[in-house]
Design a protein around this motif. Structure first.
Motif, mmCIF file in Angstrom:
data_model
loop_
_atom_site.group_PDB
_atom_site.id
_atom_site.type_symbol
_atom_site.label_atom_id
_atom_site.label_comp_id
_atom_site.label_asym_id
_atom_site.label_seq_id
_atom_site.Cartn_x
_atom_site.Cartn_y
_atom_site.Cartn_z
ATOM 1 N N UNK A 65 21.412 46.003 95.832
ATOM 2 C CA UNK A 65 20.473 45.295 94.956
ATOM 3 C C UNK A 65 20.584 45.831 93.532
ATOM 4 N N UNK A 66 19.935 45.099 92.632
ATOM 5 C CA UNK A 66 19.957 45.506 91.218
ATOM 6 C C UNK A 66 19.460 46.938 91.067
ATOM 7 N N UNK A 79 20.229 52.372 89.232
ATOM 8 C CA UNK A 79 20.105 53.821 89.521
ATOM 9 C C UNK A 79 21.429 54.538 89.200
ATOM 10 N N UNK A 80 22.536 53.969 89.658
ATOM 11 C CA UNK A 80 23.834 54.617 89.421
ATOM 12 C C UNK A 80 24.275 54.508 87.960
ATOM 13 N N UNK A 120 25.322 57.803 86.194
ATOM 14 C CA UNK A 120 26.747 58.060 85.909
ATOM 15 C C UNK A 120 27.333 57.190 84.817
ATOM 16 N N UNK A 121 26.547 56.220 84.354
ATOM 17 C CA UNK A 121 27.064 55.322 83.321
ATOM 18 C C UNK A 121 27.932 54.218 83.912
ATOM 19 N N UNK A 122 28.595 53.468 83.018
ATOM 20 C CA UNK A 122 29.262 52.234 83.436
ATOM 21 C C UNK A 122 30.480 52.459 84.340
ATOM 22 N N UNK A 182 30.313 51.749 98.789
ATOM 23 C CA UNK A 182 29.866 53.110 98.471
ATOM 24 C C UNK A 182 28.423 53.140 97.979
ATOM 25 N N UNK A 183 27.899 51.989 97.593
ATOM 26 C CA UNK A 183 26.568 51.970 96.981
ATOM 27 C C UNK A 183 25.531 51.253 97.841
#
Ligand code: AMP
Length: 144
Positions: free
Chosen positions: A53-54, A59-60, A64-66, A75-76
């Protein structure tokens, strides 16, 4: 109000899915294009492997940035999926979503996914239902 009724009333039928291996960036494009908040990850479109989900993506991005947009959805995504059935009552599903603090639930019949409800779908259905009940009560009191 049953979940099956909510699915029937949804303007678009079916569930948008992405296959494992899709990049998070591609998933974010779909979320943005379709104006939705979550995608089911599935190889065949009917057996869900997880949900992204968004909120997962934001969150990532924050952590960690783009660079996270190059990750694979695998993985997410959240794999411990909580699902509901077409015969479940909307109010119960709303309670489960509130307890778990998420806003999407795949609807599963047997071992096949038959739809996806968002908290917005369920709240709208409940408000419509409460509105109809209030109208019926008003008509009863007014003697219509
Ligand atoms: P949401 O509020 O739906 O954006 O999701 C918040 C978090 O819960 C994210 O990490 C999602 O991957 C996860 N999530 C969303 N829906 C479900 C579900 N039905 N079962 C398990 N996890 C979920």
């Amino acid at each position: 109000m049953l979940i099956s009724q909510i699915l029937k009333d949804k303007p678009t039928q079916g569930v948008l899915t992405v296959v494992p291996g899709t990049t998070v960036g591609a998933a974010a494009n779909i979320l943005s294009d379709k104006r939705i908040g979550g995608l089911i990850v599935s190889q065949d479109g009917v057996h869900p492997l997880g949900i992204i989900t968004e909120r997962d993506i934001v969150r990532e991005l924050g952590r960690r940035g783009s660079v996270c947009l190059e990750d694979k959805v695998d993985d997410m995504m959240t794999t411990a999926l909580v699902t509901c059935g077409p015969g479940d009552r909307a109010i119960k599903v709303l309670q489960v979503m509130t307890e778990h603090r998420f806003r999407h639930m795949p609807v599963v019949d047997g071992d096949e996914m038959v739809g996806l409800v968002s908290i917005g779908d369920v709240v709208k259905a409940r408000l419509d239902e409460l509105g109809s009940q209030a109208e019926a009560l008003k008509n009863m009191i007014m003697g219509y």
